[in-house]
Design an enzyme around this catalytic site. Structure first.
Site, PDB file in Angstrom:
ATOM      1  N   PHE A 194       0.807  -1.221   0.000  1.00  0.00           N
ATOM      2  CA  PHE A 194       0.000   0.000   0.000  1.00  0.00           C
ATOM      3  C   PHE A 194       0.840   1.271   0.000  1.00  0.00           C
ATOM      4  O   PHE A 194       0.378   2.319  -0.442  1.00  0.00           O
ATOM      5  CB  PHE A 194      -0.927  -0.023   1.213  1.00  0.00           C
ATOM      6  CG  PHE A 194      -1.829   1.173   1.331  1.00  0.00           C
ATOM      7  CD1 PHE A 194      -2.849   1.392   0.417  1.00  0.00           C
ATOM      8  CD2 PHE A 194      -1.660   2.081   2.369  1.00  0.00           C
ATOM      9  CE1 PHE A 194      -3.684   2.494   0.532  1.00  0.00           C
ATOM     10  CE2 PHE A 194      -2.488   3.183   2.495  1.00  0.00           C
ATOM     11  CZ  PHE A 194      -3.512   3.395   1.576  1.00  0.00           C
ATOM     12  N   TYR A 195       2.072   1.221   0.507  1.00  0.00           N
ATOM     13  CA  TYR A 195       2.899   2.422   0.567  1.00  0.00           C
ATOM     14  C   TYR A 195       3.185   2.923  -0.842  1.00  0.00           C
ATOM     15  O   TYR A 195       3.806   2.226  -1.653  1.00  0.00           O
ATOM     16  CB  TYR A 195       4.213   2.147   1.292  1.00  0.00           C
ATOM     17  CG  TYR A 195       4.060   1.718   2.743  1.00  0.00           C
ATOM     18  CD1 TYR A 195       2.871   1.919   3.440  1.00  0.00           C
ATOM     19  CD2 TYR A 195       5.105   1.115   3.419  1.00  0.00           C
ATOM     20  CE1 TYR A 195       2.735   1.527   4.761  1.00  0.00           C
ATOM     21  CE2 TYR A 195       4.977   0.725   4.748  1.00  0.00           C
ATOM     22  CZ  TYR A 195       3.785   0.927   5.408  1.00  0.00           C
ATOM     23  OH  TYR A 195       3.655   0.534   6.715  1.00  0.00           O
ATOM     24  N   SER A 196       2.727   4.140  -1.121  1.00  0.00           N
ATOM     25  CA  SER A 196       2.847   4.747  -2.455  1.00  0.00           C
ATOM     26  C   SER A 196       2.231   3.863  -3.534  1.00  0.00           C
ATOM     27  O   SER A 196       2.629   3.900  -4.696  1.00  0.00           O
ATOM     28  CB  SER A 196       4.310   5.058  -2.797  1.00  0.00           C
ATOM     29  OG  SER A 196       4.826   6.075  -1.963  1.00  0.00           O
ATOM     30  N   ILE A 197       1.247   3.044  -3.136  1.00  0.00           N
ATOM     31  CA  ILE A 197       0.544   2.136  -4.058  1.00  0.00           C
ATOM     32  C   ILE A 197       1.534   1.345  -4.908  1.00  0.00           C
ATOM     33  O   ILE A 197       1.500   1.357  -6.136  1.00  0.00           O
ATOM     34  CB  ILE A 197      -0.466   2.914  -4.939  1.00  0.00           C
ATOM     35  CG1 ILE A 197      -1.313   3.847  -4.078  1.00  0.00           C
ATOM     36  CG2 ILE A 197      -1.389   1.925  -5.671  1.00  0.00           C
ATOM     37  CD1 ILE A 197      -2.113   3.143  -3.004  1.00  0.00           C
TER      38      ILE A 197
ATOM     39  N   GLY B  25       6.546   2.171  -3.164  1.00  0.00           N
ATOM     40  CA  GLY B  25       7.429   2.032  -2.004  1.00  0.00           C
ATOM     41  C   GLY B  25       8.254   0.763  -2.078  1.00  0.00           C
ATOM     42  O   GLY B  25       9.469   0.778  -1.844  1.00  0.00           O
TER      43      GLY B  25
END
Length: 338
Positions: free
Chosen positions: A58-61, A64
């Site tokens: 989910f981090y930066s879709i 990340g």
């Protein structure tokens, strides 16, 4: 660097874990670092002996995972690293590209590994507890991923103790892989996990990795950072009198010690015997060094009282309590901090 076993597994991790939510793409959040900006922090963490790296799809879709692992694949040795990533939050508008269904878990692990440029992840973690999917379906899928060699272990994050108990019961009934790590939020301003979750994890042999030891930055006494001015969750979680008073107490103890408030707040977390590892989401190498120094800091009983006296119970911080925080009030100060 100090290293400890993660729960009752044979896996040994550094007591500091590199948090990477701040690395990826500025298209996601304005305070995110791109690959060039992230590399010095990642390199410094590895140089300080960190072997534990925390990611999430989910981090930066997805960006990340790609950014961090581009750097790790360039400067690190994969076999020396313990890399975790998480699954669950929506990655697109597709109704099935979220949650912990068998379909999404299988699709998500393959997508994560492709972005990471790796054959396996050390710990594959549930980002939260999915109330819409049967636990048997979720844990069976995770067990199959371990058997397929795509993950060495499994972990969980951000749920109630009862939800974790349900997961463990299903794993034991089916002889499936048990989670070895619980990632949870814990800091001077949010201590609800001390009541049940920490003792339960200790009883069940599950390691605990702590995120947000600085309460999303408010315990650093810097409320004017880009993140604190733009992150809605900081205001929702910690915009109350008790949290502000706790931040003031952290600053007082730090002033008496002659160190940064962040170091005191991190030492409070690391002094907890139930805590295996603490995530450090540093914006600079100097911030990471503060966490390294906190590893050796032992707080006195007087300092601990000052840090804890303002705390009062509050609603749990998880996906199901948004907007339901209760007002809190502080206890009076005692010498030498009165």
């Amino acid at each position: 660097m100090q290293y400890v076993r993660l729960g009752q597994s044979g896996l040994k991790v550094s007591r500091l874990c590199l948090g990477t939510m701040n690395m990826g793409s500025k298209d996601w959040k304005p305070w995110i670092f791109n690959e060039k900006e992230s590399e010095p922090i990642i390199r410094h963490a590895l140089d300080q002996g960190v072997n534990f790296i925390d990611l999430a799809d989910f981090y930066s879709i997805g960006a990340g995972e790609e950014v961090v692992c581009n750097v790790l694949n360039r400067i690190g040795r994969r076999d020396n690293l313990v890399i975790t990533t998480k699954v669950g939050y929506a990655m697109s508008d597709d109704i099935n590209a979220q949650g912990h269904s068998r379909k999404n878990i299988f699709n998500a692990i393959d997508a994560s590994l492709a972005r990471m440029g790796m054959d396996y992840v050390d710990i594959y973690m549930l980002h939260y507890f999915d109330t819409d999917t049967p636990v048997e379906e979720t844990m069976g899928a995770l067990n199959d991923i371990v058997l397929a060699g795509k993950a060495r272990y499994i972990g969980i994050s951000t749920m109630t103790t009862g939800q974790l108990a349900k997961i463990l019961m299903v794993c034991d009934q089916n002889s499936w892989q048990r989670p070895i790590n619980m990632q949870l939020q814990l800091n001077c301003a949010y201590r609800e996990e001390e009541r049940e979750m920490l003792p339960f994890c200790q009883d069940q042999g599950i390691g605990v990795s702590v995120f947000s030891p600085l309460a999303r930055g408010i315990l650093t006494s810097d409320l004017q950072s880009t993140r604190n001015k733009t992150d809605f969750f900081t205001a929702e979680m910690y915009n109350d009198e008790a949290s502000r008073n706790i931040a003031h107490s952290v600053a007082k103890v730090a002033d008496a010690r002659g160190c940064l408030p962040a170091q005191v707040a991190q030492a409070w977390v690391l002094n907890k015997p139930e805590v295996t590892s603490m995530l450090v989401g540093a914006d600079t190498t100097e911030q990471f060094d503060s966490a390294v120094a906190a590893l050796e800091m032992q707080l006195t009983p007087e300092e601990t009282y000052e840090l804890e006296r303002n705390y009062t119970p509050c609603d749990l911080i998880n996906d199901y309590t948004s907007g339901k925080r209760t007002s809190r009030f502080s206890r009076p100060a005692k010498e030498p901090f009165a």
